[in-house]
Scaffold this motif. Structure first.
Motif, PDB file in Angstrom:
ATOM      1  N   ASN A  37       0.817  -1.225   0.000  1.00  0.00           N
ATOM      2  CA  ASN A  37       0.000   0.000   0.000  1.00  0.00           C
ATOM      3  C   ASN A  37       0.844   1.266   0.000  1.00  0.00           C
ATOM      4  O   ASN A  37       0.489   2.269  -0.627  1.00  0.00           O
ATOM      5  N   LYS A  38       1.960   1.250   0.710  1.00  0.00           N
ATOM      6  CA  LYS A  38       2.808   2.443   0.803  1.00  0.00           C
ATOM      7  C   LYS A  38       3.859   2.521  -0.305  1.00  0.00           C
ATOM      8  O   LYS A  38       4.594   3.504  -0.399  1.00  0.00           O
ATOM      9  N   ASN A  39       3.938   1.477  -1.131  1.00  0.00           N
ATOM     10  CA  ASN A  39       4.912   1.446  -2.221  1.00  0.00           C
ATOM     11  C   ASN A  39       6.328   1.745  -1.733  1.00  0.00           C
ATOM     12  O   ASN A  39       7.024   2.631  -2.231  1.00  0.00           O
ATOM     13  N   LEU A  40       6.750   0.986  -0.745  1.00  0.00           N
ATOM     14  CA  LEU A  40       8.098   1.180  -0.226  1.00  0.00           C
ATOM     15  C   LEU A  40       8.674  -0.129   0.294  1.00  0.00           C
ATOM     16  O   LEU A  40       7.947  -1.097   0.556  1.00  0.00           O
ATOM     17  N   LEU A  41      10.001  -0.130   0.404  1.00  0.00           N
ATOM     18  CA  LEU A  41      10.722  -1.201   1.069  1.00  0.00           C
ATOM     19  C   LEU A  41      11.208  -0.662   2.406  1.00  0.00           C
ATOM     20  O   LEU A  41      11.805   0.419   2.465  1.00  0.00           O
ATOM     21  N   PHE A  42      10.937  -1.393   3.475  1.00  0.00           N
ATOM     22  CA  PHE A  42      11.402  -1.014   4.809  1.00  0.00           C
ATOM     23  C   PHE A  42      12.246  -2.153   5.354  1.00  0.00           C
ATOM     24  O   PHE A  42      11.862  -3.325   5.261  1.00  0.00           O
ATOM     25  N   GLY A  43      13.409  -1.824   5.904  1.00  0.00           N
ATOM     26  CA  GLY A  43      14.278  -2.870   6.430  1.00  0.00           C
ATOM     27  C   GLY A  43      15.074  -2.404   7.625  1.00  0.00           C
ATOM     28  O   GLY A  43      15.089  -1.223   7.968  1.00  0.00           O
ATOM     29  N   ALA A  44      15.735  -3.342   8.268  1.00  0.00           N
ATOM     30  CA  ALA A  44      16.506  -3.020   9.465  1.00  0.00           C
ATOM     31  C   ALA A  44      17.584  -4.069   9.700  1.00  0.00           C
ATOM     32  O   ALA A  44      17.506  -5.199   9.202  1.00  0.00           O
ATOM     33  N   LYS A  45      18.579  -3.655  10.479  1.00  0.00           N
ATOM     34  CA  LYS A  45      19.679  -4.528  10.912  1.00  0.00           C
ATOM     35  C   LYS A  45      19.741  -4.494  12.432  1.00  0.00           C
ATOM     36  O   LYS A  45      19.494  -3.460  13.048  1.00  0.00           O
ATOM     37  N   ASP A  46      20.084  -5.608  13.044  1.00  0.00           N
ATOM     38  CA  ASP A  46      20.049  -5.697  14.504  1.00  0.00           C
ATOM     39  C   ASP A  46      21.017  -4.723  15.168  1.00  0.00           C
ATOM     40  O   ASP A  46      21.936  -4.195  14.543  1.00  0.00           O
ATOM     41  N   ARG A  47      20.814  -4.510  16.461  1.00  0.00           N
ATOM     42  CA  ARG A  47      21.502  -3.461  17.208  1.00  0.00           C
ATOM     43  C   ARG A  47      23.019  -3.580  17.164  1.00  0.00           C
ATOM     44  O   ARG A  47      23.731  -2.582  17.091  1.00  0.00           O
ATOM     45  N   LEU A  48      23.528  -4.804  17.242  1.00  0.00           N
ATOM     46  CA  LEU A  48      24.971  -5.011  17.348  1.00  0.00           C
ATOM     47  C   LEU A  48      25.590  -5.585  16.074  1.00  0.00           C
ATOM     48  O   LEU A  48      26.771  -5.943  16.054  1.00  0.00           O
ATOM     49  N   GLY A  49      24.805  -5.645  15.008  1.00  0.00           N
ATOM     50  CA  GLY A  49      25.356  -5.989  13.700  1.00  0.00           C
ATOM     51  C   GLY A  49      25.768  -7.435  13.537  1.00  0.00           C
ATOM     52  O   GLY A  49      26.740  -7.729  12.826  1.00  0.00           O
ATOM     53  N   GLN A  50      25.017  -8.350  14.122  1.00  0.00           N
ATOM     54  CA  GLN A  50      25.376  -9.761  13.977  1.00  0.00           C
ATOM     55  C   GLN A  50      25.059 -10.300  12.588  1.00  0.00           C
ATOM     56  O   GLN A  50      25.725 -11.213  12.111  1.00  0.00           O
ATOM     57  N   LYS A  51      24.027  -9.751  11.961  1.00  0.00           N
ATOM     58  CA  LYS A  51      23.625 -10.227  10.640  1.00  0.00           C
ATOM     59  C   LYS A  51      24.011  -9.203   9.564  1.00  0.00           C
ATOM     60  O   LYS A  51      23.787  -8.009   9.719  1.00  0.00           O
ATOM     61  N   PRO A  52      24.566  -9.661   8.462  1.00  0.00           N
ATOM     62  CA  PRO A  52      25.050  -8.741   7.420  1.00  0.00           C
ATOM     63  C   PRO A  52      23.935  -8.216   6.530  1.00  0.00           C
ATOM     64  O   PRO A  52      22.915  -8.890   6.325  1.00  0.00           O
ATOM     65  N   PHE A  53      24.160  -7.012   5.997  1.00  0.00           N
ATOM     66  CA  PHE A  53      23.218  -6.437   5.039  1.00  0.00           C
ATOM     67  C   PHE A  53      23.981  -5.485   4.125  1.00  0.00           C
ATOM     68  O   PHE A  53      24.492  -4.453   4.564  1.00  0.00           O
ATOM     69  N   TYR A  54      24.075  -5.846   2.848  1.00  0.00           N
ATOM     70  CA  TYR A  54      24.727  -5.022   1.835  1.00  0.00           C
ATOM     71  C   TYR A  54      23.673  -4.468   0.882  1.00  0.00           C
ATOM     72  O   TYR A  54      22.662  -5.123   0.624  1.00  0.00           O
ATOM     73  N   TYR A  55      23.952  -3.270   0.338  1.00  0.00           N
ATOM     74  CA  TYR A  55      23.014  -2.732  -0.639  1.00  0.00           C
ATOM     75  C   TYR A  55      23.742  -1.907  -1.701  1.00  0.00           C
ATOM     76  O   TYR A  55      24.787  -1.306  -1.463  1.00  0.00           O
ATOM     77  N   TYR A  56      23.148  -1.920  -2.879  1.00  0.00           N
ATOM     78  CA  TYR A  56      23.621  -1.131  -4.027  1.00  0.00           C
ATOM     79  C   TYR A  56      22.516  -0.171  -4.412  1.00  0.00           C
ATOM     80  O   TYR A  56      21.351  -0.554  -4.501  1.00  0.00           O
ATOM     81  N   LEU A  57      22.870   1.080  -4.604  1.00  0.00           N
ATOM     82  CA  LEU A  57      21.921   2.102  -5.031  1.00  0.00           C
ATOM     83  C   LEU A  57      22.538   2.854  -6.192  1.00  0.00           C
ATOM     84  O   LEU A  57      23.516   3.590  -6.032  1.00  0.00           O
ATOM     85  N   GLY A  58      21.995   2.635  -7.394  1.00  0.00           N
ATOM     86  CA  GLY A  58      22.573   3.242  -8.581  1.00  0.00           C
ATOM     87  C   GLY A  58      21.520   3.600  -9.612  1.00  0.00           C
ATOM     88  O   GLY A  58      20.309   3.473  -9.354  1.00  0.00           O
ATOM     89  N   PRO A  59      21.953   4.021 -10.775  1.00  0.00           N
ATOM     90  CA  PRO A  59      21.011   4.428 -11.830  1.00  0.00           C
ATOM     91  C   PRO A  59      20.041   3.330 -12.232  1.00  0.00           C
ATOM     92  O   PRO A  59      18.898   3.603 -12.613  1.00  0.00           O
ATOM     93  N   SER A  60      20.479   2.071 -12.112  1.00  0.00           N
ATOM     94  CA  SER A  60      19.629   0.952 -12.532  1.00  0.00           C
ATOM     95  C   SER A  60      18.617   0.548 -11.474  1.00  0.00           C
ATOM     96  O   SER A  60      17.662  -0.166 -11.780  1.00  0.00           O
ATOM     97  N   GLY A  61      18.812   1.008 -10.217  1.00  0.00           N
ATOM     98  CA  GLY A  61      17.853   0.671  -9.172  1.00  0.00           C
ATOM     99  C   GLY A  61      18.514   0.351  -7.844  1.00  0.00           C
ATOM    100  O   GLY A  61      19.680   0.680  -7.599  1.00  0.00           O
ATOM    101  N   PHE A  62      17.772  -0.329  -6.994  1.00  0.00           N
ATOM    102  CA  PHE A  62      18.183  -0.665  -5.633  1.00  0.00           C
ATOM    103  C   PHE A  62      18.295  -2.178  -5.519  1.00  0.00           C
ATOM    104  O   PHE A  62      17.450  -2.927  -6.023  1.00  0.00           O
ATOM    105  N   GLU A  63      19.340  -2.647  -4.846  1.00  0.00           N
ATOM    106  CA  GLU A  63      19.574  -4.080  -4.711  1.00  0.00           C
ATOM    107  C   GLU A  63      20.189  -4.341  -3.336  1.00  0.00           C
ATOM    108  O   GLU A  63      21.024  -3.571  -2.871  1.00  0.00           O
ATOM    109  N   PHE A  64      19.798  -5.442  -2.692  1.00  0.00           N
ATOM    110  CA  PHE A  64      20.345  -5.766  -1.372  1.00  0.00           C
ATOM    111  C   PHE A  64      20.555  -7.274  -1.260  1.00  0.00           C
ATOM    112  O   PHE A  64      19.947  -8.064  -1.989  1.00  0.00           O
ATOM    113  N   ALA A  65      21.418  -7.668  -0.314  1.00  0.00           N
ATOM    114  CA  ALA A  65      21.691  -9.089  -0.112  1.00  0.00           C
ATOM    115  C   ALA A  65      22.432  -9.289   1.195  1.00  0.00           C
ATOM    116  O   ALA A  65      23.026  -8.368   1.750  1.00  0.00           O
ATOM    117  N   SER A  66      22.428 -10.552   1.657  1.00  0.00           N
ATOM    118  CA  SER A  66      23.179 -10.908   2.857  1.00  0.00           C
ATOM    119  C   SER A  66      24.676 -10.923   2.601  1.00  0.00           C
ATOM    120  O   SER A  66      25.463 -10.671   3.511  1.00  0.00           O
TER     121      SER A  66
END
Length: 616
Positions: free
Chosen positions: A130-159
């Motif tokens: 409904n809000k047309n968005l992606l919402f995400g989060a990473k834990d407080r102490l960074g135990q789990k990885p989260f990488y992202y790319y933001l460029g002309p072609s779009g947005f991409e993320f992965a572990s």
């Protein structure tokens, strides 16, 4: 525990499948892909599942919650059962027994504030239709990885970064990240090895608006910048409260629908976890340790004594140079950024041989940072005393030492020439020999220095906070996540329950740190469960016998990989000086194993990943 992926870039389903296959070791039980199409943007969500909670396929991901949102999630929400009860009382219903579904309901109930209710290790992304968005989060102490790319072609993320790297033609290798790697032995901070790919910072949320294509992130948790020492709490009261808190943290982390065990090194931290886990368990706890043939590195005998006292089902894993070489040669397949903490190899070996017995293992990570256990903390008072000497006198002494040209005095020279206690600590932990670099490496340009220079706290607290935000996040968490997930094993760290971290920050210094008695309060709890006599020895890290292996069993491998011609392809180094230092190591004149290991790691990564890519 899983691997997540998502993108707004128009990759084909077959390409997405290959991106997931690249890291399917993170979740071999099920792989899922969903492509959502709307007038603003296509959204791709992908997931590799390692089944831990609710093994039924109904909990597979991407997970749709009542046609309102979809989610991909990596990690565990340990307090999900309590949250679920509260949400049911508010009218929410559930079709699974998973913590994934609890995240979804929490988001609908609490919005972006939902992350503050979660006690766990996690990285997740929710697609809100409904809000047309992606919402995400990473834990407080960074135990789990989260990488992202933001460029002309779009947005991409992965572990893991390799999933984004595949089929992405816009990437360049970061020369600054290579320099940071030589300082910290990892790719530090929010930057990745590629200029165009970032890491979501610990304790952060983000939004990506599918209409405007705008990305924004914000912090939802951090260590308190002001000191909050509880001076009214006696040592015995603190000890009782901490044991209750650790017991509850372990209880939550023992909730699983798969077999569970404990990594047991025989040190204070893992022994305390094993003791409290054994006390809480109705069945015999499985424990696991590594044994080296080199006596200076083997502590398995101590682990075995603790296991015998606790009556655990103990397993000892042997590590020799042949096993080590096999892991070294495939290292970058799992650590898909340069990473040179040598203890990653025994960590991988421990995970490899633990996996046939259990799918979840408790570890003692985080205790040294929270309760001041590292040996270097014993040097902090010496630093403070030295810096009381006028700077002019110390500077003159430093210049005199420089005239000797003796490497053994490098640490002393750095200490007496430091302008502040923070500078002295940075020199102590980095210990970078600048002679083999073509340009100076600047260790003083990281935003985390605000914790080390915090005027609201004493020097020990500053250092502890700094290590939590740097060494724990950049090194320990990366090492543990990649080493265990390489073999589809989930590691859980009770000391990294944010309640334990916050409690530790409120303790008077002398409860945690006394001369010759570091981690005082943890030891006091431990000795109520395990005889003190088993721990009357010098603290030892979880390290490898690389110094000896590189001179003997792995000598030919090192000289072949780091030949003069091969070294010329590694950017930023003085090849002549490196060759000299390798010779010094082989002749036993000096121990340069860390430099050699760092160069082996970087060379392997460059060979496999940087062909045809510019280094900028």
């Amino acid at each position: 525990m899983c691997g997540i992926y998502g993108s707004t870039i128009g990759y084909s389903k077959e390409e997405v499948k290959k991106k997931l296959e690249r890291t399917n070791f993170r979740g071999p039980d099920q792989s899922g892909i969903q492509i959502y199409r709307n007038q603003y943007s296509n959204v791709i969500l992908g997931h590799n599942r390692l089944s831990i909670i609710d093994l039924d396929q109904r909990s597979n991901q991407p997970f749709n919650y009542f046609d309102k949102i979809s989610i991909v999630f990596n990690g565990e929400i340990y307090n999900y059962l309590d949250l679920k009860k509260e949400l049911i009382s508010k009218g929410y219903s559930f079709s699974t027994e998973s913590d994934t579904e609890v995240i979804c309901a929490s988001y609908l109930e609490y919005g972006e504030e939902c992350v503050k209710y979660f006690n766990g290790m996690f990285a997740f992304v929710i697609y809100d239709y409904n809000k047309n968005l992606l919402f995400g989060a990473k834990d407080r102490l960074g135990q789990k990885p989260f990488y992202y790319y933001l460029g002309p072609s779009g947005f991409e993320f992965a572990s893991q970064i390799s999933s984004i790297q595949l089929f992405n033609k816009d990437l360049t290798v970061s020369s600054q990240s290579i320099k940071n790697f030589f300082i910290w032995y990892n790719v530090s901070g929010e930057q990745s090895i590629f200029n165009e790919i970032k890491k979501l910072k610990d304790g952060y949320c983000f939004k990506f608006d599918l209409i405007s294509k705008k990305y924004s992130d914000w912090q939802y948790w951090d260590i308190k910048y002001t000191s909050n020492i509880n001076l009214n709490l006696s040592f015995n009261e603190a000890k009782l409260q901490l044991e209750d808190l650790l017991t509850d943290s372990i209880r939550l982390r023992m909730i699983a629908d798969v077999p569970l065990g404990v990594f047991l090194s025989g040190g204070v931290d893992s022994s305390l976890i094993a003791a409290l886990a054994a006390k809480s368990s109705s069945t015999k706890v499985k424990t696991f340790s590594v044994r080296f043939s080199e006596k200076d590195f083997d502590e398995s005998i101590y682990a075995q004594k603790v296991a015998q006292h606790l009556n655990t089902d103990h397993h000892i894993i042997d590590c020799n140079y042949k096993e080590g070489l096999n892991l070294i040669q495939n290292f970058s397949e799992f650590y898909d950024e340069p990473f040179a903490d040598a203890s990653a190899i025994p960590s991988m070996l421990l995970a490899k041989y633990t996996k046939p017995h259990v799918t979840v293992a408790l570890s003692g990570d985080g205790a040294d940072e929270a309760f001041m256990g590292y040996r270097r903390y014993a040097k902090l008072d010496k630093i403070k005393r030295t810096l009381k000497i006028p700077y002019s006198a110390r500077k003159l002494s430093s210049e005199l030492i420089s005239c000797t040209n003796n490497k053994r005095f490098n640490a002393l020279k750095a200490l007496i020439s430091a302008k502040s206690s923070g500078d002295a600590y940075l020199d102590l932990i980095s210990d970078v020999n600048s002679s083999w670099f073509l340009s100076n490496l600047n260790i003083h340009k990281i935003p985390e220095l605000k914790y080390l220079n915090n005027p609201n706290k004493n020097f020990h607290e500053q250092v502890s906070d700094f290590d939590l935000k740097t060494y724990l996040s950049w090194d320990i968490n990366t090492k543990v996540d990649r080493a265990t997930m390489a073999y589809s094993l989930e590691a859980r760290s009770p000391f990294l329950d944010y309640r334990v971290i916050e409690f530790a920050r409120g303790l008077p210094l002398e409860y945690k740190f006394q001369k010759d008695n570091q981690k005082r309060i943890l030891k006091s709890i431990l000795y109520d469960h395990v005889p003190k006599e088993l721990f009357n020895r010098t603290k030892s890290g979880f390290s490898m016998p690389f110094e000896k292996w590189f001179r003997n069993e792995l000598k030919d491998y090192v000289l072949s990989e780091l030949s003069h011609n091969n070294l010329k392809n590694i950017p930023g180094i003085n090849v002549k000086e490196v060759c000299k230092m390798i010779d010094e190591h082989m002749l036993g004149k000096w121990n340069h194993y860390q430099m050699i290991w760092s160069l082996l790691v970087l060379k392997q990564w460059l060979d496999k990943n940087a062909n045809g890519l510019r280094i900028v």
